[in-house]
Design a protein around this motif. Sequence first.
Motif, PDB file in Angstrom:
ATOM      1  N   ASP A 306       0.767  -1.200   0.336  1.00 13.05           N
ATOM      2  CA  ASP A 306       0.285  -0.254   0.258  1.00 13.05           C
ATOM      3  C   ASP A 306       0.865   1.180   0.199  1.00 13.05           C
ATOM      4  OD1 ASP A 306       0.616   0.017   2.670  1.00 13.05           O
ATOM      5  OD2 ASP A 306      -1.569  -0.173   3.784  1.00 13.05           O
ATOM      6  N   GLY A 307       0.189   2.535   0.085  1.00  8.36           N
ATOM      7  CA  GLY A 307       0.990   3.976   0.186  1.00  8.36           C
ATOM      8  C   GLY A 307       1.486   4.148  -1.514  1.00  8.36           C
ATOM      9  N   SER A 335       2.507  -3.278   4.017  1.00  6.18           N
ATOM     10  CA  SER A 335       2.577  -1.130   4.280  1.00  6.18           C
ATOM     11  C   SER A 335       4.029  -0.704   3.355  1.00  6.18           C
ATOM     12  CB  SER A 335       3.207  -1.318   5.355  1.00  6.18           C
ATOM     13  OG  SER A 335       4.077  -1.865   6.297  1.00  6.18           O
ATOM     14  N   GLU A 336       3.170   0.393   3.325  1.00  5.88           N
ATOM     15  CA  GLU A 336       5.353   1.388   2.226  1.00  5.88           C
ATOM     16  C   GLU A 336       6.336   0.933   3.443  1.00  5.88           C
ATOM     17  OE1 GLU A 336       3.408   4.918   1.315  1.00  5.88           O
ATOM     18  OE2 GLU A 336       4.015   5.629   3.215  1.00  5.88           O
ATOM     19  N   LYS A 343      11.103   7.137  -1.316  1.00  3.73           N
ATOM     20  CA  LYS A 343      10.308   8.465  -0.741  1.00  3.73           C
ATOM     21  C   LYS A 343      10.561   9.429   0.190  1.00  3.73           C
ATOM     22  CE  LYS A 343       6.682   7.884   2.675  1.00  3.73           C
ATOM     23  NZ  LYS A 343       6.637   6.666   4.342  1.00  3.73           N
TER      24      LYS A 343
END
Length: 493
Positions: A306-307, A335-336, A343
């Motif tokens: 995600d993310g 998750s990320e 990022k």
Amino acid sequence: MATYTPITAVWEITMACNMRCMHCGSACSHALPDELSTEEALALCDEIGKLNMKWVTLSGGEPLTRKDWPLLAKRLNQNNVIPNIITNGWLLNEETVKTMRECGIGTVAISLDGTRETHDSIRCKGSFDIDMAGFRLLKKHGQYSGAITSINKTNLAELDQIKDILIDTRVDSWQLQICIPMGNMINHKDKLIDPEDVDTILDFCLKTAKEKKITVYPADCLGYYTEKEELIRAITLGSTSYASWSGCNAGRRGFGILHNGDILGCTSIRDRSYIEGNIKERSLVEIWNDENAFKWMRDMTRSNLDGICLGCIYGDTCLGGCPNTRLTMNGTMKSENPYCAFKVATNQLKKRIMDYEKQEELFPKALILAQEGYLQEASVILEHLLMENPNDEKILALIGYVNFFIGNYPRSKEVNERILAISPDNSYANKGLGLVLHKMGHTKDGIRYIEKAIEYAPDDFLDPYYDLASIYQEIGNFDKAREILSGIEQKQN
């Protein structure tokens, strides 16, 4: 079914340790009763040999507290596997180092976590001087040496000093890794670095790599897909071009072995639900080759994340970076990664875009970036513009294009559907939706939308014809593809 060839493994041969370090991920103390016997461990060395692996790193705990470590190292060597050792250095002496040379040890890595005061506060009083003596012994006997530094807020500012110490001691290589909240470090979360600190560490690694006074390796928990990180890895590998991180080894090119013979993707993962089997019950070869083993990694795709990972151009290779970092930081591997350097760089770009004075210049810039292949940067600009102009078809269309080539098919599908909700006869959006549906496995629906694109296309817009022919070629209907291409030729004439 894909086949996987293991290259390397980390083997925690014991949980016994003569230190109680602040950041120990395994929270080691004493040898546990279910530790593999010498006979079981030697048999495991033979199993490792059957997998034709290159390296196995003996770790712990403190591996040198296990009295039969020379037997294990020798047996691995006899199986054409190079044994390495990670040690806290306390038990290194002339005899030990000579034994390491006799056993064919490749690299002996000693943990060094700061200058004397800092290192001793993290580990135990006197350990810094013990480490220095150990490095000198390794150099004296011609043993390849490495240092491993686990970075936290306590020692982040000391990297330059640590580097000078290692160069003065003539250490061959240096691995930098970051502390994450597991083991003893759970009780010291306030010492974890901030995501922005990753950029500081990479700047330091790049400077050190360019100096070429010591070989520096960012560990797999550190970095991901910034230009400086790729340059660091290239210099380290002696490459003349950029070198990209090829993703986590766990379950694909490597695995972990715990003290009791449990096999899992990586020894850093302490969650027992990720254990794939035990060598007391099944052979290592059987566990590795089991089609149901390591599915959490072998079956992982970008869509499981995600993310920011969903919309990242490197998502299919990176798969979120270090899985254990995501697990320990966020409670899930889906998750990320908070410590992703890409990022951090993307967030910095977002801030610059928000503060950009001439907002009207941003779309032309995004268009140029997209045309030149800088898809991630274009995507960041376009998503910013869309917040102010949610129904702008030009912005939506370019977002759809950029995300399609990034591989973020759900986002591309979403924006093309938004365009069609506004303008159902938009040929470009019908084409875009058709292509992305095909990529997502809905080829029949995809063809239907591309046929609509052809229906609505102006005479000089031939892209939908070529795209439709390409899809028919991909699904093996070559006659239909030739028919469409022939129609294009007639249309052009």
